[in-house]
Design a protein around this motif. Structure first.
Motif, PDB file in Angstrom:
ATOM      1  N   ASP A 103      26.967   2.602   5.166  1.00  0.00           N
ATOM      2  CA  ASP A 103      26.202   1.618   5.931  1.00  0.00           C
ATOM      3  C   ASP A 103      26.660   1.137   7.225  1.00  0.00           C
ATOM      4  O   ASP A 103      26.066   0.350   7.933  1.00  0.00           O
ATOM      5  CB  ASP A 103      25.799   0.297   4.905  1.00  0.00           C
ATOM      6  N   GLY A 104      27.773   1.924   7.694  1.00  0.00           N
ATOM      7  CA  GLY A 104      28.360   1.553   9.085  1.00  0.00           C
ATOM      8  C   GLY A 104      29.479   0.766   8.879  1.00  0.00           C
ATOM      9  O   GLY A 104      30.167   0.389   9.825  1.00  0.00           O
ATOM     10  N   GLU A 105      29.787  -0.005   7.843  1.00  0.00           N
ATOM     11  CA  GLU A 105      30.595  -1.046   7.435  1.00  0.00           C
ATOM     12  C   GLU A 105      31.529  -0.642   6.334  1.00  0.00           C
ATOM     13  O   GLU A 105      32.508  -1.094   6.195  1.00  0.00           O
ATOM     14  CB  GLU A 105      30.332  -2.365   7.218  1.00  0.00           C
ATOM     15  N   HIS A 106      30.831   0.256   5.347  1.00  0.00           N
ATOM     16  CA  HIS A 106      31.577   0.563   4.235  1.00  0.00           C
ATOM     17  C   HIS A 106      31.258   2.207   3.852  1.00  0.00           C
ATOM     18  O   HIS A 106      30.264   2.667   4.272  1.00  0.00           O
ATOM     19  CB  HIS A 106      30.934  -0.336   2.849  1.00  0.00           C
ATOM     20  N   ILE A 107      32.092   2.780   3.075  1.00  0.00           N
ATOM     21  CA  ILE A 107      31.775   4.142   2.676  1.00  0.00           C
ATOM     22  C   ILE A 107      32.059   4.213   1.106  1.00  0.00           C
ATOM     23  O   ILE A 107      33.083   3.476   0.776  1.00  0.00           O
ATOM     24  CB  ILE A 107      32.859   5.124   3.203  1.00  0.00           C
ATOM     25  N   ILE A 108      30.826   4.409   0.488  1.00  0.00           N
ATOM     26  CA  ILE A 108      30.988   4.381  -0.991  1.00  0.00           C
ATOM     27  C   ILE A 108      31.261   5.955  -1.423  1.00  0.00           C
ATOM     28  O   ILE A 108      30.461   6.831  -1.020  1.00  0.00           O
ATOM     29  CB  ILE A 108      29.500   4.089  -1.432  1.00  0.00           C
ATOM     30  N   ALA A 109      32.393   6.222  -2.082  1.00  0.00           N
ATOM     31  CA  ALA A 109      32.719   7.564  -2.569  1.00  0.00           C
ATOM     32  C   ALA A 109      32.827   7.368  -4.060  1.00  0.00           C
ATOM     33  O   ALA A 109      33.555   6.782  -4.610  1.00  0.00           O
ATOM     34  CB  ALA A 109      34.123   7.763  -1.916  1.00  0.00           C
ATOM     35  N   PHE A 110      31.750   8.403  -4.547  1.00  0.00           N
ATOM     36  CA  PHE A 110      31.722   8.486  -5.860  1.00  0.00           C
ATOM     37  C   PHE A 110      32.314   9.774  -6.423  1.00  0.00           C
ATOM     38  O   PHE A 110      32.003  10.920  -5.978  1.00  0.00           O
ATOM     39  CB  PHE A 110      30.206   8.379  -6.431  1.00  0.00           C
ATOM     40  N   PHE A 111      33.291   9.967  -7.422  1.00  0.00           N
ATOM     41  CA  PHE A 111      33.898  10.797  -7.910  1.00  0.00           C
ATOM     42  C   PHE A 111      33.504  10.970  -9.559  1.00  0.00           C
ATOM     43  O   PHE A 111      34.330  11.623 -10.246  1.00  0.00           O
ATOM     44  CB  PHE A 111      35.342  10.929  -7.581  1.00  0.00           C
ATOM     45  N   GLY A 112      32.365  10.215  -9.929  1.00  0.00           N
ATOM     46  CA  GLY A 112      31.979  10.170 -11.470  1.00  0.00           C
ATOM     47  C   GLY A 112      33.084   9.645 -12.348  1.00  0.00           C
ATOM     48  O   GLY A 112      33.465   8.522 -12.148  1.00  0.00           O
ATOM     49  N   SER A 113      33.631  10.483 -12.998  1.00  0.00           N
ATOM     50  CA  SER A 113      34.843  10.235 -14.177  1.00  0.00           C
ATOM     51  C   SER A 113      36.080   9.833 -13.322  1.00  0.00           C
ATOM     52  O   SER A 113      37.233   9.192 -14.152  1.00  0.00           O
ATOM     53  CB  SER A 113      35.152  11.261 -14.977  1.00  0.00           C
ATOM     54  N   ARG A 114      35.992  10.108 -11.966  1.00  0.00           N
ATOM     55  CA  ARG A 114      37.174   9.661 -11.308  1.00  0.00           C
ATOM     56  C   ARG A 114      36.899   8.402 -10.520  1.00  0.00           C
ATOM     57  O   ARG A 114      37.962   8.003  -9.606  1.00  0.00           O
ATOM     58  CB  ARG A 114      37.725  10.685 -10.395  1.00  0.00           C
ATOM     59  N   GLY A 115      36.170   7.669 -10.652  1.00  0.00           N
ATOM     60  CA  GLY A 115      35.675   6.379 -10.181  1.00  0.00           C
ATOM     61  C   GLY A 115      34.921   6.357  -9.207  1.00  0.00           C
ATOM     62  O   GLY A 115      34.413   7.462  -8.263  1.00  0.00           O
TER      63      GLY A 115
END
Length: 436
Positions: free
Chosen positions: A147-159
């Motif tokens: 969103d320009g202030e945060h990066i959401i990184a999703f690795f499923g079972s790795r969080g």
């Protein structure tokens, strides 16, 4: 077979001002208001695979119109995202000295758009994956969001991980371990609207959909689901003065109220192994699946309440030659999609479901996992063979160009500021017209 991504990640207005509720809107906050310079999720500024750039290259090769080409360490089929002058991408890297299928470092990279150089890299998790994956999948198939202030990184079972724009981890959330069907692997991405992140957790164990606070990772709500493994990313869309989370799945496709998690409507009819992400356009959502069957449903959201099996909210259905892995794209009033995972194209009228054309073979394209992306009057269809066909949008088929690169493309095209980014299994390409 299941790399995915496939999913449209719904990223809507993040500013304090109210976004227009006519359609999913681009992220807008104090970091930038130039949406032409953003691609905040794997389906772009309007979460539909349609670029806002007025132009993009249509012709390229390994020695033509390649501005830069870099190898990203590790392996991933997640689609990059763009904010301003930086491109962000996720990857799973074999730890130094690790045996094959051993310890993996789950990593977020920030790359400079002008030359592909690495600005920073952050490892958010390190572990041995608990199950194997299909040979065409990777351990980094879920695409990030910003969103320009945060990066959401999703690795499923790795969080689920939240980073700031300089790569500092703000919080991490362990959601458990998925057991995917036939150990095909994971791939659905989360969705973001303002301060709420939504994750769908459908697998061969206990299923749920949950919402989390963007700033803290605190869980806002959770609803149980009864599903088999799905890989479809949820889509957050406006309905009246509320936001709904639309999910495609085998037992039932469903919509939930974003604020409360309350179930609003459901409908059956999808095939197994649901992957394509819903598409939203002018108050209608389009749901698709295509494994061992075919189904495309058009649902008018203003009329969708409860069980939609016999509801007039279902405007039309189409049960031929729908996509298995790739998501389609809707532009100019027409909806385009490939048959199963093959280079065979269909086009239907989005308002009526009338077939414009079908069975159209794309030149030198055999296998497609990448989702279709459009820019201006052109639509881009990359393949696992390294060929990208560019064809004209419209009710009849017209091929514009056939472009070959030395790579395999599962991630979807990103088009920002006249530049086209293609993430392959070996390299990330920046493609731009030489005179630009």
């Amino acid at each position: 077979m299941l790399h995915l991504l496939t999913l449209t990640i719904s990223v809507l207005a993040a500013s304090g001002s109210q976004a227009s509720l006519g359609a999913p809107a681009a992220v807008v906050n104090k970091a930038t208001r130039d949406v032409a310079e953003t691609w905040p999720n794997w389906r772009g500024p309007d979460t539909n695979g349609v670029a806002r750039s007025e132009r993009a290259p249509t012709v390229w090769s390994e020695d033509k119109n390649i501005r830069w080409k870099v190898a990203v360490p590790g392996l991933g089929s997640s689609t990059p995202i763009v904010w301003g002058d930086t491109l962000y991408v996720t990857s799973a890297i074999e730890a130094e000295g690790a045996e094959p299928n051993g310890v993996q470092e789950f990593t977020v990279f920030a790359l400079d758009r002008k030359d592909g150089s690495t600005k920073w890299r952050t490892k958010v998790a390190e572990t041995v994956p608990h199950e194997s994956i299909h040979k065409t999948n990777t351990q980094a198939s879920s695409s990030p969001i910003t969103d320009g202030e945060h990066i959401i990184a999703f690795f499923g079972s790795r969080g689920l991980h939240c980073l700031d724009m300089q790569g500092k981890v703000l919080w991490s959330k362990d959601l458990g371990r998925m057991q995917t069907r036939n150990q095909f692997g994971e791939g659905a991405s989360p969705a973001l609207y303002r301060d709420t992140i939504v994750v769908v957790w459908d697998h061969e164990g206990e299923d749920f959909i949950a919402a989390f606070d963007k700033a803290t990772g605190k869980e806002k709500w959770r609803q149980k689901r009864d599903e088999v493994t799905t890989w479809s990313t949820p889509l957050i869309v406006p309905v009246g003065d509320r936001m709904q989370v639309v999910t495609t799945a085998t037992a039932a496709s469903r919509a939930y109220d974003l604020e409360t998690g309350k179930l609003i409507w459901s409908i059956g009819g999808m095939t197994t192994n649901c992957i394509p992400t819903p598409i939203y356009h002018e108050g209608v959502v389009y749901l698709m699946s295509g494994f061992r069957g075919a189904m495309l449903q058009a649902i008018r959201l203003a009329d969708a309440k409860g069980d939609l099996a016999d509801s007039p909210a279902v405007l039309w259905r189409h049960s031929q030659e729908t996509s298995y892995v790739p998501s389609g794209v809707l532009t100019g009033g027409n909806l385009y999609f490939v048959r199963n995972n093959n280079g065979v194209l269909s086009c239907v009228d989005a308002a009526t479901g009338e077939v414009r054309y079908s069975g159209q073979r794309l030149t030198d394209v055999k296998s497609v996992y990448s989702s279709l992306t459009s820019c201006g009057d052109h639509i881009y269809a990359p393949s696992r063979e390294g060929t990208t066909v560019v064809f004209a949008a419209g009710p009849s088929y017209r091929e514009v160009a056939v472009n070959a690169l030395d790579d395999t493309f599962d991630a979807s095209p990103v088009i920002v500021g006249g530049e086209l980014y293609l993430r392959g299994w070996k390299h990330l390409y920046c493609i731009a017209d030489a005179e630009q």
